[in-house]
Design a protein around this motif. Structure first.
Motif, PDB file in Angstrom:
ATOM      1  N   GLY A 319       0.840  -1.153   0.114  1.00 40.45           N
ATOM      2  CA  GLY A 319      -0.068   0.076  -0.067  1.00 40.45           C
ATOM      3  C   GLY A 319       0.763   1.172   0.054  1.00 40.45           C
ATOM      4  N   VAL A 320       0.321   2.496  -0.112  1.00 37.55           N
ATOM      5  CA  VAL A 320       0.981   3.880  -0.151  1.00 37.55           C
ATOM      6  C   VAL A 320       0.754   4.355   1.040  1.00 37.55           C
ATOM      7  CG1 VAL A 320       0.599   3.702  -2.603  1.00 37.55           C
ATOM      8  CG2 VAL A 320      -0.978   4.958  -1.315  1.00 37.55           C
ATOM      9  N   ALA A 321       1.916   5.452   1.150  1.00 37.28           N
ATOM     10  CA  ALA A 321       1.946   6.327   2.459  1.00 37.28           C
ATOM     11  C   ALA A 321       2.858   7.401   2.292  1.00 37.28           C
ATOM     12  CB  ALA A 321       2.556   5.734   3.762  1.00 37.28           C
ATOM     13  N   THR A 322       3.035   8.374   3.104  1.00 33.31           N
ATOM     14  CA  THR A 322       4.034   9.319   2.968  1.00 33.31           C
ATOM     15  C   THR A 322       5.115   8.622   3.771  1.00 33.31           C
ATOM     16  OG1 THR A 322       3.104  10.506   5.066  1.00 33.31           O
ATOM     17  CG2 THR A 322       2.654  11.331   2.712  1.00 33.31           C
ATOM     18  N   GLU A 323       6.566   9.262   3.529  1.00 30.19           N
ATOM     19  CA  GLU A 323       7.497   8.686   4.283  1.00 30.19           C
ATOM     20  C   GLU A 323       7.525   8.892   5.500  1.00 30.19           C
ATOM     21  OE1 GLU A 323      11.365  10.279   2.627  1.00 30.19           O
ATOM     22  OE2 GLU A 323      10.686  12.330   2.767  1.00 30.19           O
ATOM     23  N   CYS A 324       6.856   9.834   6.339  1.00 26.97           N
ATOM     24  CA  CYS A 324       6.899  10.271   7.571  1.00 26.97           C
ATOM     25  C   CYS A 324       5.466  11.012   7.800  1.00 26.97           C
ATOM     26  CB  CYS A 324       8.240  10.991   8.002  1.00 26.97           C
ATOM     27  SG  CYS A 324       7.948  11.268   9.937  1.00 26.97           S
ATOM     28  N   ARG A 339      -5.704  13.260  -1.180  1.00 27.34           N
ATOM     29  CA  ARG A 339      -6.090  13.026  -2.456  1.00 27.34           C
ATOM     30  C   ARG A 339      -5.189  12.235  -3.339  1.00 27.34           C
ATOM     31  NH1 ARG A 339      -8.204  18.704  -2.156  1.00 27.34           N
ATOM     32  NH2 ARG A 339     -10.115  18.657  -1.419  1.00 27.34           N
ATOM     33  N   THR A 340      -3.932  12.539  -2.917  1.00 24.65           N
ATOM     34  CA  THR A 340      -2.833  11.753  -3.708  1.00 24.65           C
ATOM     35  C   THR A 340      -2.754  10.367  -3.420  1.00 24.65           C
ATOM     36  OG1 THR A 340      -1.405  13.647  -4.062  1.00 24.65           O
ATOM     37  CG2 THR A 340      -0.593  11.313  -4.381  1.00 24.65           C
ATOM     38  N   HIS A 341      -2.932   9.901  -1.908  1.00 21.40           N
ATOM     39  CA  HIS A 341      -3.108   8.481  -1.578  1.00 21.40           C
ATOM     40  C   HIS A 341      -4.192   8.018  -2.117  1.00 21.40           C
ATOM     41  CE1 HIS A 341      -0.515  10.158   1.782  1.00 21.40           C
ATOM     42  NE2 HIS A 341      -0.311   8.987   2.079  1.00 21.40           N
ATOM     43  N   ALA A 342      -5.357   8.845  -2.129  1.00 27.00           N
ATOM     44  CA  ALA A 342      -6.740   8.288  -2.756  1.00 27.00           C
ATOM     45  C   ALA A 342      -6.637   7.745  -4.317  1.00 27.00           C
ATOM     46  CB  ALA A 342      -7.834   9.188  -2.423  1.00 27.00           C
ATOM     47  N   GLU A 343      -6.002   8.696  -4.967  1.00 32.14           N
ATOM     48  CA  GLU A 343      -5.859   8.309  -6.320  1.00 32.14           C
ATOM     49  C   GLU A 343      -5.096   7.353  -6.646  1.00 32.14           C
ATOM     50  OE1 GLU A 343      -4.432  10.841 -10.537  1.00 32.14           O
ATOM     51  OE2 GLU A 343      -5.209  12.106  -8.704  1.00 32.14           O
ATOM     52  N   LEU A 344      -3.869   6.782  -6.056  1.00 30.40           N
ATOM     53  CA  LEU A 344      -2.898   5.870  -6.082  1.00 30.40           C
ATOM     54  C   LEU A 344      -3.596   4.726  -5.532  1.00 30.40           C
ATOM     55  CD1 LEU A 344       0.124   7.789  -5.014  1.00 30.40           C
ATOM     56  CD2 LEU A 344      -0.477   7.015  -7.119  1.00 30.40           C
ATOM     57  N   ALA A 345      -4.286   4.439  -4.610  1.00 29.36           N
ATOM     58  CA  ALA A 345      -4.694   3.360  -3.849  1.00 29.36           C
ATOM     59  C   ALA A 345      -5.879   2.846  -4.108  1.00 29.36           C
ATOM     60  CB  ALA A 345      -4.279   3.424  -2.336  1.00 29.36           C
ATOM     61  N   ALA A 346      -6.225   1.557  -4.074  1.00 30.24           N
ATOM     62  CA  ALA A 346      -7.627   0.844  -4.220  1.00 30.24           C
ATOM     63  C   ALA A 346      -8.007   0.616  -2.640  1.00 30.24           C
ATOM     64  CB  ALA A 346      -7.379  -0.557  -4.741  1.00 30.24           C
TER      65      ALA A 346
END
Length: 348
Positions: A319-324, A339-346
């Protein structure tokens, strides 16, 4: 490109209160999130920087220097020492502030959930620093070994208080692991090289300490580990050559722990969209939820997609996250990052 599975919020979010954090994150990310933090609001906004003001109240602990070192939000950043002639084993620390903050924020979480404003099934996430972070940052010399059992007992006492107050099937606890990576990398932190203070192999000591913290969380509570290279001014204390030390440490900790880790978060520097950084992930011996901190506000979806593509040959499921955390991101950028998280992740 197949979307990564789910998103993870490391902890801090740049809002002033827990309600705004949880409501906004849930509205934007919905079922992509399995856990909701409170944003580490209030005195926790700058991670552990408030702890000297807490610990300095204890009899037998002194501040170093006569004049306060002003930090943001009225924090005094002066380091600490054990007073001369004091037996550290007899020091009684005040409440550290983590349990009371978690309990207060869980009330908000419960109210928002009852109102239908949170994603169904999401747990309440509590992020905690390891004792090593506070000890290595604010104590020096022989005081580190002397205060370690005292502070460790205090933070585990906070965990016990959280466990007693919050239903276990609602709870997820994350250990934030930054100074440990500094020791592994021989990096400088707070103006000095971060060093171990125990006899024997430093790496073995780091493994045993973190494994003990993981095992302190009961099996019916989710537990995660966030490995970190710091976030002072959105900069790392050292830039990793690749993910090899992250993988080595994660493998050793999961092997040494008596219970399973629910999730693991690994950071990805913004400059690294090359396969060489991610190649060590092929050796990661872990099959739980993995989140890669490859979302950066500066290059958004396009930059994250480059890093996702570089990671996939070595670890296809993550899955995706920021580095911190994103608590120190510039004001007004938080919703775009979410929103970047939302666009990238299912969704899960």
């Amino acid at each position: 490109m197949t979307q990564p599975q789910g998103a993870h919020l490391v902890g801090s979010v740049n809002y002033d209160d827990a309600e705004t954090t949880m409501r906004t994150a849930s509205a934007i990310l919905g079922r992509r999130l399995r856990r909701l933090p409170d944003g580490e609001v209030g005195t926790r906004f700058h991670w552990i920087m408030f702890q000297p003001d807490v610990l300095g109240q204890a009899e037998g602990i002194e501040r170093v220097g006569d004049e306060p070192i002003p930090f943001r939000a009225g924090i005094d950043a002066r380091p600490l020492r054990i007073a001369q002639g004091t037996d550290a084993a007899g020091i009684r620390l005040p409440a550290l502030g983590y349990a009371s903050a978690a309990i207060d924020s869980y009330v908000v979480f419960s109210r928002l959930r009852a109102a239908g404003e949170l994603a169904e099934g999401a747990r309440f996430q509590v992020s905690l620093p390891t004792p090593l972070a506070v000890i290595s940052s604010f104590f020096s010399g022989d005081d580190r070994a002397a205060i370690e059992p005292v502070y460790t007992a205090a933070i585990l006492g906070e965990v016990d208080e959280i466990l007693a107050a919050i239903p276990h099937d609602d709870l997820a606890i994350q250990w934030d692991v930054a100074s440990e990576m500094g020791i592994i990398e021989r990096a400088a932190g707070y103006g000095k090289v971060i060093e171990a203070w125990w006899p024997g192999d430093a790496f073995d000591g780091l493994v045993s300490r973190l494994a003990a913290l993981v095992d302190a969380v009961p099996a019916d509570v989710e537990v995660g580990v966030h490995l970190c290279y710091g976030d002072a001014g959105e900069k790392h204390f050292v830039e990793p050559t690749d993910a090899a030390n992250l993988v080595r440490y994660a493998n050793a900790v999961t092997a040494a722990s008596a219970r399973d880790l629910t999730w693991l978060h690994l950071p990805v520097p913004i400059e690294r969209d090359d396969e060489a950084y991610f190649a060590p992930l092929a050796g990661l011996s872990y099959d739980g939820e993995l989140y890669l901190g490859l979302v950066h506000r500066e290059d958004g979806v396009q930059g994250a997609e480059r890093r996702i593509a570089a990671a996939r040959p070595f670890t296809p499921e993550f899955g995706v996250a920021t580095e911190c955390g994103i608590g120190r991101a510039p004001a007004g950028t938080t919703e775009d990052i979410l929103r970047t998280h939302a666009e990238l992740a299912a969704t899960w």
